[in-house]
Enzyme design. Sequence first.
Site, mmCIF file in Angstrom:
data_model
loop_
_atom_site.group_PDB
_atom_site.id
_atom_site.type_symbol
_atom_site.label_atom_id
_atom_site.label_comp_id
_atom_site.label_asym_id
_atom_site.label_seq_id
_atom_site.Cartn_x
_atom_site.Cartn_y
_atom_site.Cartn_z
ATOM 1 N N GLY A 172 53.321 24.478 31.887
ATOM 2 C CA GLY A 172 54.213 24.233 30.764
ATOM 3 C C GLY A 172 54.355 22.746 30.506
ATOM 4 N N GLY A 173 55.447 22.416 29.825
ATOM 5 C CA GLY A 173 55.685 21.021 29.470
ATOM 6 C C GLY A 173 55.754 20.119 30.683
ATOM 7 N N GLY A 407 27.334 -2.636 18.569
ATOM 8 C CA GLY A 407 28.739 -2.462 18.957
ATOM 9 C C GLY A 407 28.923 -2.453 20.456
ATOM 10 N N ALA A 408 27.945 -1.926 21.174
ATOM 11 C CA ALA A 408 28.090 -1.869 22.629
ATOM 12 C C ALA A 408 28.196 -3.284 23.183
ATOM 13 C CB ALA A 408 26.909 -1.138 23.258
HETATM 14 C C1 HXC Z 1 63.048 29.864 38.488
HETATM 15 C C2 HXC Z 1 61.103 30.399 39.551
HETATM 16 C C3 HXC Z 1 60.341 29.825 38.517
HETATM 17 C C4 HXC Z 1 61.039 29.227 37.424
HETATM 18 C C5 HXC Z 1 58.978 30.599 39.983
HETATM 19 N N1 HXC Z 1 60.227 30.883 40.426
HETATM 20 N N2 HXC Z 1 59.037 29.961 38.812
HETATM 21 N N3 HXC Z 1 62.452 30.424 39.533
HETATM 22 N N4 HXC Z 1 62.395 29.263 37.462
HETATM 23 N N5 HXC Z 1 60.407 28.635 36.429
HETATM 24 C C6 HXC Z 1 60.584 31.561 41.672
HETATM 25 C C7 HXC Z 1 60.241 33.025 41.705
HETATM 26 O O1 HXC Z 1 61.277 33.760 41.117
HETATM 27 C C8 HXC Z 1 60.091 33.274 43.189
HETATM 28 O O2 HXC Z 1 61.394 33.363 43.741
HETATM 29 C C9 HXC Z 1 59.495 31.986 43.695
HETATM 30 O O3 HXC Z 1 59.787 30.991 42.724
HETATM 31 C C10 HXC Z 1 58.008 32.055 43.859
HETATM 32 O O4 HXC Z 1 57.441 32.550 42.663
HETATM 33 P P1 HXC Z 1 56.322 33.680 42.669
HETATM 34 O O5 HXC Z 1 56.173 34.127 41.275
HETATM 35 O O6 HXC Z 1 56.647 34.705 43.698
HETATM 36 O O7 HXC Z 1 55.059 32.865 43.162
HETATM 37 P P2 HXC Z 1 53.553 33.007 42.718
HETATM 38 O O8 HXC Z 1 53.146 34.440 42.728
HETATM 39 O O9 HXC Z 1 52.778 32.061 43.578
HETATM 40 O O10 HXC Z 1 53.497 32.501 41.198
HETATM 41 C C11 HXC Z 1 53.790 31.175 40.894
HETATM 42 C C12 HXC Z 1 53.933 30.992 39.373
HETATM 43 C C13 HXC Z 1 54.958 32.007 38.823
HETATM 44 C C14 HXC Z 1 52.578 31.225 38.720
HETATM 45 C C15 HXC Z 1 54.338 29.554 39.133
HETATM 46 O O11 HXC Z 1 56.139 31.918 39.620
HETATM 47 C C16 HXC Z 1 55.309 31.733 37.406
HETATM 48 O O12 HXC Z 1 54.591 32.089 36.488
HETATM 49 N N6 HXC Z 1 56.504 31.105 37.196
HETATM 50 C C17 HXC Z 1 56.960 30.801 35.876
HETATM 51 C C18 HXC Z 1 56.162 29.661 35.306
HETATM 52 C C19 HXC Z 1 56.699 29.262 33.978
HETATM 53 O O13 HXC Z 1 56.424 29.892 32.966
HETATM 54 N N7 HXC Z 1 57.580 28.244 33.976
HETATM 55 C C20 HXC Z 1 58.191 27.740 32.808
HETATM 56 C C21 HXC Z 1 57.173 26.857 32.130
HETATM 57 S S1 HXC Z 1 57.826 26.168 30.705
HETATM 58 P P3 HXC Z 1 61.674 34.119 45.115
HETATM 59 O O14 HXC Z 1 63.151 34.168 45.224
HETATM 60 O O15 HXC Z 1 61.049 35.466 44.994
HETATM 61 O O16 HXC Z 1 61.044 33.304 46.194
HETATM 62 C C22 HXC Z 1 58.406 24.733 31.225
HETATM 63 C C23 HXC Z 1 59.070 23.987 30.167
HETATM 64 C C24 HXC Z 1 59.161 22.539 30.549
HETATM 65 O O17 HXC Z 1 58.294 24.352 32.328
HETATM 66 C C25 HXC Z 1 59.432 21.829 29.289
HETATM 67 C C26 HXC Z 1 59.397 20.391 29.496
HETATM 68 C C27 HXC Z 1 59.156 19.734 28.185
#
Ligand code: HXC
Length: 517
Positions: A172-173, A407-408
Site C-alpha cells: 500500500g501507500g 548528447g552523450a
Molecule cells: C492490523 C494487521 C494488518 C493491518 C496484518 N495484521 N495486517 N492488523 N492492520 N494492516 C495482523 C493480522 O490480523 C494478524 O494478526 C497478523 O497481523 C499477521 O497477519 P497474517 O495475515 O496472519 O500474516 P500473513 O499471512 O503473513 O499475511 C501478511 C499480509 C496480510 C499479506 C501483510 O496480513 C495482509 O494482507 N494485511 C493487510 C495488508 C493491507 O492491505 N494493508 C493496508 C494497506 S493500505 P494476528 O492477531 O492473527 O497475529 C495502507 C495505506 C497506507 O497501508 C497509506 C499511506 C499513504
Amino acid sequence: MSEEDPRILELRAMREKTRQGGGEKRTARQHAKGKLTARERIALLLDPNTFQELEPFIVQRADHLDSSDDPYLGDGVVTGSGKINGRTVYLYAQDFTIMGGSLGEMQSRKITRVMDLAVQGGCPIIGLIDSGGARIQEGVRSLGGYAEIFRRNAQYSGVVPQISLILGPCAGGAAYSPAVTDMIIMVDKQSYMFLTGPEVIKSVTGEVVDFESLGGAEVHLAVSGIAHLTTRTEQDALATCRSVIGYLPSNNVENPPFENTGDDPERMEESLNHLVPANPATPYSMHEAIEKIVDTGSFLELQSRYACNAIVGLARLGGNSVGIVSQEPNILAGIVDIDAADKIARFVRFCDCYNLPIITFIDSPGFLPGVDQEHRGIIRHGAKILYAYAEATVPKVSVVTRKAYGGAYVVLSSKYMGTDVTFAWPSAEIAVMGPEGAANILYRKQIDAAEDPEAERANLTEEYRKRFLNPYAAAQAGYIDDVIEPRETRSKIITALSAIRDKSVSTLPRKHGNMPV
Ligand code: HXC
C-alpha cells in the site's frame, strides 16, 4: 542476601514482556517463514552491545483497545540508536509478531522520534520494514502516522542518509516511505512491495498475479528499478546495509569515511591498455575496467539488473569513497535511454547530497533514437542527467574511454558542464555523431554523384573517422584536460581527486531548482 525490590522486579518483567513481542507462537511463525524477529535483526545490524532502545513501553491509545486487551508493549516497532563500525545510526525495526507490524499512531510517533533524533545528531536513519501497512483498527490515525513519516522522509532527504531494508511485506501507500529514501535493499523471496495487492488488481484489471511476481525482490531489481540491492538472505541484507553505511558520511556536512584498503594509489593496470578493441564496433566490458581502476574489491554496484546499459555504484579510490557512473558497451552499446537517464540522474544527485566525488567513464553513442522513446519523453528524462551533473558541486572527474558522441558527450560530465578534470583514453572518439551518420549528412551530394556510391560512402566515412574520431581534436581545442594511457587511469584519477577534494563552489540563492521529473 536481601530480596530484590518489587519495583525492580516489575521493571524486569516489563522488559521481558517487550522482548517477547507478539508472543512465542507468533515468533515461531515468523521463524517458520525463515524470518528473523525485529530484535534479532537489530542484533545483526549493529556492533555488539551498542543498541540503546527508546520508548519500549509505549502502547496503543486506550480508545483503540477493548477493555479486555492486554496491550503489546512497544506497539509493533523497536526503535533506538546504535553503532555500525563505531559510527552512530538511528533505526526502527517493525515487529511483524505484533499486529503484523502494522503502523498505528503510536508506532508512527516512535518512528518519527528516531528520525528527528537522527537529523538532530547528524546520523543515518535505517528502517527495517516488515509490516501489513496502515493499522486497520486505527483508521485515519494510522494514515496520519504515515503522513508524519513521509513528510520527514522528504524533508530529511539530503540531510542524513536514509536506508530502507524491506524484510517482509511493504504494501500500500506504506511503500512510499522507502521510495523517498536513498536506498532500498530487498531480500529474495521474502520481501515484497506494491501499492495495490493481487486481490485489488484482480478485481480492477482482471490480472492474476502472486505477491512474488507482482512486487518481489527480483521484480524490483530487474523490472521496476526500485530496489538498489537485493540479497539471498536477510542476514546478507543486514551485512550489506553495514557496508553501504561504510561508504557514506553520517550527514551532508561531513565527508565520507576514509578506509585504508591497502591498494596502492599508484598501481598501474597494464591490461587496461589492451581492453578497448581496435574495431570500434566490438564491445568490451566496462565493468572490468571499473573493477581494475577502483580499490580492489570495493565496487558496489547499485541497480545492477535495471537499465544495464548504464552503470552506477559506490567504490573507493585510494581509500576514499566515490560514486561511479558509466555505460556498459556490452549492452545496447551503452546507449542512454529513458531508464538509464533516470538511473544516472538520481545517482548523481545522491552522490552530490553526500559529498561523494563523481567519477564518470564515458562510452556511449548517445541517446536512444526511436518514436517510442521520443513519445515517452526522452527529452525530459535525458534532461535530468544534465540537470543533475550541472547542479552537482562535488568533485567531478570524467574519462572518455571510447565513444562520446553528441548528447552523450555533452551531458555525461563534459568539461563545460562543470566537470573539474576531464581525461580521455587514446581510443576516445569525441564527435557530434558516429561516422556513418556524419558522412551521410556531410557528403550526401558527393556520395549520390559518385560512380560507386557505396565505395564513396565507405571512403568518406573512413576519412571522417580519421579526422574526428580521436581524442586529439578535443584536446587541442581544450575540451579534454589530458589524454592518458588506460593503465595509468587509477593514479591519474586519485591525483586529480586529491587536488580538487576541497574545491568550493558558490551557488545562486534560490529556494530550490525545478528539475524535470
Ligand atoms: C492490523 C494487521 C494488518 C493491518 C496484518 N495484521 N495486517 N492488523 N492492520 N494492516 C495482523 C493480522 O490480523 C494478524 O494478526 C497478523 O497481523 C499477521 O497477519 P497474517 O495475515 O496472519 O500474516 P500473513 O499471512 O503473513 O499475511 C501478511 C499480509 C496480510 C499479506 C501483510 O496480513 C495482509 O494482507 N494485511 C493487510 C495488508 C493491507 O492491505 N494493508 C493496508 C494497506 S493500505 P494476528 O492477531 O492473527 O497475529 C495502507 C495505506 C497506507 O497501508 C497509506 C499511506 C499513504
